[in-house]
Scaffold this motif. Sequence first.
Motif, mmCIF file in Angstrom:
data_model
loop_
_atom_site.group_PDB
_atom_site.id
_atom_site.type_symbol
_atom_site.label_atom_id
_atom_site.label_comp_id
_atom_site.label_asym_id
_atom_site.label_seq_id
_atom_site.Cartn_x
_atom_site.Cartn_y
_atom_site.Cartn_z
ATOM 1 N N THR A 23 0.827 -1.207 0.000
ATOM 2 C CA THR A 23 0.000 0.000 0.000
ATOM 3 C C THR A 23 0.862 1.258 0.000
ATOM 4 O OG1 THR A 23 -0.213 -0.161 2.422
ATOM 5 C CG2 THR A 23 -1.974 -1.135 1.086
ATOM 6 N N THR A 24 2.024 1.174 0.647
ATOM 7 C CA THR A 24 2.962 2.299 0.610
ATOM 8 C C THR A 24 3.475 2.516 -0.806
ATOM 9 O OG1 THR A 24 3.673 1.968 2.906
ATOM 10 C CG2 THR A 24 5.179 3.170 1.457
ATOM 11 N N ALA A 25 3.792 1.427 -1.498
ATOM 12 C CA ALA A 25 4.262 1.536 -2.884
ATOM 13 C C ALA A 25 3.218 2.223 -3.752
ATOM 14 C CB ALA A 25 4.589 0.144 -3.431
ATOM 15 N N SER A 32 3.863 -0.785 -10.234
ATOM 16 C CA SER A 32 3.483 -2.198 -10.220
ATOM 17 C C SER A 32 3.935 -2.889 -8.944
ATOM 18 C CB SER A 32 4.088 -2.915 -11.435
ATOM 19 O OG SER A 32 5.488 -2.697 -11.505
ATOM 20 N N VAL A 33 3.290 -4.029 -8.664
ATOM 21 C CA VAL A 33 3.626 -4.890 -7.535
ATOM 22 C C VAL A 33 3.701 -6.320 -8.062
ATOM 23 C CG1 VAL A 33 2.777 -5.882 -5.379
ATOM 24 C CG2 VAL A 33 2.587 -3.423 -5.761
ATOM 25 N N TRP A 49 -4.612 -11.786 -2.538
ATOM 26 C CA TRP A 49 -4.942 -11.395 -1.164
ATOM 27 C C TRP A 49 -4.488 -9.970 -0.864
ATOM 28 C CZ3 TRP A 49 -7.838 -13.710 2.524
ATOM 29 C CH2 TRP A 49 -7.706 -13.262 3.838
ATOM 30 N N TRP A 50 -3.200 -9.720 -1.085
ATOM 31 C CA TRP A 50 -2.666 -8.380 -0.793
ATOM 32 C C TRP A 50 -3.065 -7.373 -1.863
ATOM 33 C CZ3 TRP A 50 2.455 -11.241 0.339
ATOM 34 C CH2 TRP A 50 2.477 -11.661 1.676
ATOM 35 N N GLY A 51 -3.187 -7.830 -3.088
ATOM 36 C CA GLY A 51 -3.561 -6.926 -4.173
ATOM 37 C C GLY A 51 -4.945 -6.346 -4.009
ATOM 38 N N THR A 58 -0.392 -1.993 -11.187
ATOM 39 C CA THR A 58 -0.407 -3.246 -11.930
ATOM 40 C C THR A 58 -0.003 -4.369 -10.987
ATOM 41 O OG1 THR A 58 0.115 -2.208 -14.046
ATOM 42 C CG2 THR A 58 0.729 -4.515 -13.805
ATOM 43 N N LEU A 59 -0.659 -5.517 -11.114
ATOM 44 C CA LEU A 59 -0.379 -6.672 -10.261
ATOM 45 C C LEU A 59 0.185 -7.787 -11.141
ATOM 46 C CD1 LEU A 59 -3.679 -6.634 -8.164
ATOM 47 C CD2 LEU A 59 -1.448 -5.721 -7.484
#
Length: 343
Positions: A23-25, A32-33, A49-51, A58-59
């Motif tokens: 969430t900080t990113a 993207s993550v 889950w985290w996304g 972008t995931l």
Amino acid sequence: MKLGYHIGYWSSGPPEGALEAITTAERLGFDSVWTAEGYGSDALTPLAWWGSATERVTLGTNIVQMSARTPTATAMAALTLDHLSGGRFVLGLGASGPQVVEGWYGQPYPKPLARTREYVDIVRQVVAREAPVVHAGAQYQLPLRGGTGLGKPLKSTVHPLRSRIPIHLAAEGPKNVALSAEICDGWLPLFFSPKSDAFYRAALEEGFAARADDMPGGREDFEVAASVPVIVHDDVEQAAAMIKPSLALYIGGMGAKEVNFHHDVFARMGYADVADTVQDLYLAGRKDEATAAIPTSLVEDTALIGPPAKIRDELQAWEETVVTTLLVRGDAATLRRVADVLG
């Protein structure tokens, strides 16, 4: 150049503070993550889950191992995650190596390029949902040859949110890098160095030249998201020391002595003697000595480390390469500091 956050795969358990870092990113403007899998945690579940706590980034998977799932199972997951994320999913695929493919998944490793080509074709068919999926390859057959004879071509019951989900390929060798440009939408390099840019640029150009004329995208849209350690620290040697144990593991212990693609990357970079020494020491169980055998110059060739001014100065060389996104790791505090230096 864009910034992305790479969570990586888990060690003994979930990485502490992962949700806060993600969430900080997003708040910091990261593009993207990404998640990964080895032979422990999988890449898809944590991303979903985290996304779910994000709205814009972008995931992506970096990477989903192809041998872990059939092409249609991977395509089902991609369709599902693309719907759940509102069209933000990127499928990063990789062949992994024989140690994991045969030792963990119990699947044959030979002909990884041919297997990748067929795998991507099937995933594309499922996602496009233009017709029942049919594939008569050497690696995969849909319907299966030699079974009960009752199998029939099927089409996904789920309609895609997007008829084309971006596929990125993890690759280190020149043929595999070329394949990413030929059949995919992006390349996920590991241990990239600006010193090797011309080598990889030539491999990508070879792939673009072989790309089908009717295939969407191309050079102008192609993404290269490189995992690059960034450590902001006043002492360069101390910063390098934080990275050397991981490099020793990959150069020396990932794969067998006869087949270690990470070792080969550094050999091509000009560190053949170092890579051989590190591998010999690591495989002999002398891990501390293997780590000590890695020169700081090798770390600096593949990472951005040191005081902020040094990192900003060296960033220019990265900006002139084929890389479009730097994928960094760390906790929320690390990401804030990296964004401050690189932003």
